[in-house]
Scaffold this motif. Structure first.
Motif, PDB file in Angstrom:
ATOM      1  N   ASP A  28       0.320  -6.217  -3.392  1.00  0.00           N
ATOM      2  CA  ASP A  28      -0.629  -5.427  -4.182  1.00  0.00           C
ATOM      3  C   ASP A  28      -1.512  -4.565  -3.287  1.00  0.00           C
ATOM      4  O   ASP A  28      -1.788  -3.401  -3.593  1.00  0.00           O
ATOM      5  CB  ASP A  28      -1.509  -6.359  -5.027  1.00  0.00           C
ATOM      6  N   ARG A  45       0.455  -1.625  -1.932  1.00  0.00           N
ATOM      7  CA  ARG A  45       0.622  -0.586  -2.957  1.00  0.00           C
ATOM      8  C   ARG A  45      -0.663   0.214  -3.146  1.00  0.00           C
ATOM      9  O   ARG A  45      -0.618   1.451  -3.299  1.00  0.00           O
ATOM     10  CB  ARG A  45       1.040  -1.240  -4.279  1.00  0.00           C
ATOM     11  N   THR A  71      -1.098   4.363  -2.383  1.00  0.00           N
ATOM     12  CA  THR A  71      -1.551   5.340  -3.373  1.00  0.00           C
ATOM     13  C   THR A  71      -2.881   5.995  -2.986  1.00  0.00           C
ATOM     14  O   THR A  71      -3.105   7.175  -3.273  1.00  0.00           O
ATOM     15  CB  THR A  71      -1.694   4.672  -4.747  1.00  0.00           C
ATOM     16  N   TYR A 107       5.504   5.541  -5.352  1.00  0.00           N
ATOM     17  CA  TYR A 107       4.501   5.050  -6.295  1.00  0.00           C
ATOM     18  C   TYR A 107       3.735   6.182  -6.974  1.00  0.00           C
ATOM     19  O   TYR A 107       2.680   5.960  -7.546  1.00  0.00           O
ATOM     20  CB  TYR A 107       3.520   4.107  -5.587  1.00  0.00           C
ATOM     21  N   PHE A 141       6.850  -4.334  -8.856  1.00  0.00           N
ATOM     22  CA  PHE A 141       6.849  -3.507  -7.658  1.00  0.00           C
ATOM     23  C   PHE A 141       8.145  -2.712  -7.560  1.00  0.00           C
ATOM     24  O   PHE A 141       9.147  -3.053  -8.155  1.00  0.00           O
ATOM     25  CB  PHE A 141       6.706  -4.372  -6.394  1.00  0.00           C
ATOM     26  N   SER A 161       4.436   6.327  -0.001  1.00  0.00           N
ATOM     27  CA  SER A 161       3.624   6.656  -1.175  1.00  0.00           C
ATOM     28  C   SER A 161       4.413   7.402  -2.240  1.00  0.00           C
ATOM     29  O   SER A 161       4.054   7.373  -3.422  1.00  0.00           O
ATOM     30  CB  SER A 161       2.414   7.496  -0.743  1.00  0.00           C
ATOM     31  N   LEU A 216       9.430  -2.876  -1.868  1.00  0.00           N
ATOM     32  CA  LEU A 216       8.303  -3.782  -1.678  1.00  0.00           C
ATOM     33  C   LEU A 216       8.618  -5.175  -2.206  1.00  0.00           C
ATOM     34  O   LEU A 216       8.190  -6.181  -1.646  1.00  0.00           O
ATOM     35  CB  LEU A 216       7.064  -3.216  -2.370  1.00  0.00           C
TER      36      LEU A 216
END
Length: 314
Positions: free
Chosen positions: A218, A221, A225, A305, A164, A302, A168
């Motif tokens: 998870d 994330r 995205t 990532y 990560f 965002s 995060l």
């Protein structure tokens, strides 16, 4: 149709807002409890077991009808110290663990004392073996245990940083620290014996708590995205809501197993079960609260990532 849709949307929004407020309140409560826990550990310290302080370990064979509590009461009353009696796996065979007043004493002398003290219970007490764990060995065990805990935390930090983005990963790492502190504070406050079994439980708690934190991270994330314009507070709350049932089922079944181990495992597994029980409760709590609020505080979004486009070859 539009009215129903708007009503459902408003209801979901209210639920998300309530869950968000609950996350904030629980995080503040966790922070206060952590400060109190560190204060308790600093002031009271730990009741170190024989694994760390040194002592005598004697294995005996006695009549199979004699119970462990009878041996504990007799030895504890005469010697005026706590004596741990552990089953050696067959009827009438016990392992006695107790502190040693003089570290320079002879092992055979200590074994002879045990035989004399147990004579009122049974005249045919047989000492199978006896050994002394010196304070120097105990100190080495304490240092190695602390080193094992440190290495485990560093390995987890490396794994989280690789999997990560650091904002995060910080939430999951803080949740691990939170869980360990709570378990240590409980043993410091109650002055229950802290031995190698408890240390093993603490290392197991690290792995268990990490699992819950990774599941939620998870999900955060994925939402960052897939919905880049979504507010980060709503992202964290939605991730908790999506994984809540799974977290409760996993924690509930694990707690049932640990509770059975606590009730049926007897004295040798009691401290391990207590530590695991507290660790599972705090691990579930921290993954939902501090594990999600810290990345939000660090303003994860965002942009962190987005994949860097690979330049085309001419």
């Amino acid at each position: 149709m539009n009215i129903n849709t708007n009503t459902n949307t408003n209801t979901n929004t209210k639920k998300v807002n309530r869950l968000t407020k609950w996350r904030y309140v629980s995080s503040c409560l966790s922070l206060i409890l952590m400060i109190l826990s560190l204060s308790v550990i600093t002031v009271k310290g730990f009741n170190w077991g024989l694994d760390f302080t040194g002592g005598v370990v004697t294995e005996i064979r006695i009549d199979g009808d004699i119970k462990a509590n009878q041996i504990e009461r007799l030895l504890g009353g005469v010697s005026e110290q706590e004596v741990s009696v552990i089953s050696a796996g067959e009827p009438g065979r016990w392992v006695l663990r107790y502190s040693q007043a003089e570290t320079s004493g002879d092992v055979s002398a200590n074994a002879l004392d045990v035989v004399q003290l147990l004579t009122p219970l049974h005249s045919g007490v047989e000492v199978l073996n006896s050994s002394i764990v010196g304070p120097q060995i105990g100190q080495e065990l304490a240092e190695q245990g602390g080193l094992a805990l440190l290495v485990a935390m560093l390995c987890i930090l490396g794994y989280l940083s690789f999997r990560f983005e650091w904002r995060l990963a910080s939430g999951a790492l803080f949740a691990l620290f939170h869980d360990v502190i709570f378990v240590l504070a409980f043993f410091s406050l109650t002055q229950l014996e802290f031995n190698l079994t408890v240390l093993a439980a603490v290392l197991a708690i690290l792995g268990y708590s990490l699992n819950d934190s990774i599941i939620i991270a998870d999900r955060i994330r994925e939402l960052l995205t897939s919905k880049p314009k979504m507010v980060i507070a709503d992202v964290c709350t939605s991730a908790v809501k999506a994984t809540f049932s799974r977290t409760m089922v996993t924690s509930g079944t694990t707690l049932m197993t640990v509770s059975a181990l606590w009730v049926m495992g007897g004295g040798p597994l009691e401290s391990f079960s207590i530590a695991m029980f507290i660790g599972i409760l705090t691990g579930t709590w921290s993954s939902i609260s501090v594990g999600t609020c810290l990345p939000e505080l660090f303003r994860v979004n965002s942009e962190h990532y987005k994949l860097t486009p690979i330049p085309e070859t001419p």
